[in-house]
Scaffold this active site. Structure first.
Site, PDB file in Angstrom:
ATOM      1  N   GLN A 108      10.887  77.567   0.657  1.00  0.00           N
ATOM      2  CA  GLN A 108      11.475  76.879  -0.489  1.00  0.00           C
ATOM      3  C   GLN A 108      10.390  76.313  -1.403  1.00  0.00           C
ATOM      4  OE1 GLN A 108      14.231  73.901   1.008  1.00  0.00           O
ATOM      5  NE2 GLN A 108      15.951  75.314   0.800  1.00  0.00           N
ATOM      6  N   GLU A 149      22.101  65.891  -1.428  1.00  0.00           N
ATOM      7  CA  GLU A 149      22.541  66.633  -0.249  1.00  0.00           C
ATOM      8  C   GLU A 149      21.392  66.942   0.709  1.00  0.00           C
ATOM      9  OE1 GLU A 149      25.700  69.567  -0.745  1.00  0.00           O
ATOM     10  OE2 GLU A 149      25.814  69.027  -2.861  1.00  0.00           O
TER      11      GLU A 149
END
Length: 295
Positions: A108, A149
């Site tokens: 990521q 989140e």
């Protein structure tokens, strides 16, 4: 409730899960790895899922009272659990801020940096592999601490909040958008056995530790003497999202991509109906919380 953190491999599991699945998510959904915000009364709102993901960021800023006034807007932001940097790049462009993102996933972080460079934002945003519970930043560094989140992955919610407060500048805003379970009633000491069973199955697939309620978060925030604490339940506003994710996963393109990606992503896809069930039963809640560090 089973605590996957007890194995000592939670962070490794989270990192590998996102290393494996992030490319699939990006190919189908784009670079925002979070729920969308919908107007339940608007068919157009419910039909455009990528627009709903952008609306989630905008509504979050509105809820927390983050100003884009040049004299008041945040200048330095940390994106805690940044994914592939979708929120980081959006915030940098919208607010003109310097943004630093952290994720446990090397894949990521590399993708986030590549996208930032491709969009001409390398001087505005940067990313690194780091643990949200041990952030590599000095105290009081950020005007806005943003967690979209990522809180659900934190095995120690108090330590998580402690770190968010630590890196926030005096007077800085802290935003936590997270999955929670329902609040317990005054007569309950824990969730019902069938509720615990459902959440444990989700935990196993998504590398989540024990869930908490929004009431638990509020108690933790108050214990750290944070100010202007606000919380809302946005479960109704995100309700269309998981159905859309399921539909995208079980298209021919989604299925072939899942098969190429690996078992962790397949396992995650198979429990997505449990997220829908949890929302429908009122067990799973989508909470937004904002507060401010004392001056």
């Amino acid at each position: 409730m089973e605590d996957v953190a007890a194995s000592g491999a939670l962070n490794e599991g989270i990192a590998k899960f996102y290393d494996e699945s992030s490319g699939l998510w990006e190919s189908i959904w784009g670079d925002h790895m979070h729920h969308g915000y919908y107007d339940p009364a608007s068919a157009a709102s419910i039909a455009d899922h990528r627009a709903a993901q952008i609306r989630m960021i905008e509504e979050t800023l509105r809820f927390a009272g983050v100003s884009d006034d040049p004299m008041k807007k945040p200048r330095k932001i940390v994106d805690v659990g940044c994914g592939i940097g979708g929120s980081s790049r959006f915030l940098a462009k919208k607010l003109g801020a310097q943004v630093q993102g952290i994720s446990l996933s090397p894949v990521q972080v590399k993708r986030a940096q590549d996208l930032a460079e491709a969009e001409g934002l390398a001087d505005k945003v940067s990313f690194q592999v780091a643990d949200a519970l041990q952030q590599p930043f000095a105290d009081g560094q950020f005007d806005l601490v943003w967690s979209m989140e990522s809180g659900e992955h934190m095995p120690d919610k108090a330590k998580f909040v402690s770190e968010l407060k630590r890196v926030a500048a005096p007077g800085g805003t802290i935003i936590i958008v997270t999955w929670c379970h329902r609040d317990l009633s005054s007569s309950e000491v824990q969730l019902k056995p069938d509720e615990i069973s459902l959440l444990n199955r989700i935990c196993s697939a998504y590398y989540l530790p024990k869930w908490c309620s929004s009431a638990d978060y509020l108690s933790i925030l108050k214990s750290f003497s944070l100010l202007d604490i606000k919380m809302e339940d946005w479960s109704e506003n995100v309700a269309p999202f998981w159905g859309a994710v399921i539909r995208s996963a079980f298209t021919w393109r989604g299925i072939t991509s899942l098969l190429r990606t690996g078992w962790k992503s397949i396992k995650g896809a198979l429990v997505m109906p449990l997220m829908v069930s949890g929302y429908n039963k009122g067990l799973i809640k989508f909470a937004i919380i904002s507060c401010r560090k004392p001056e």
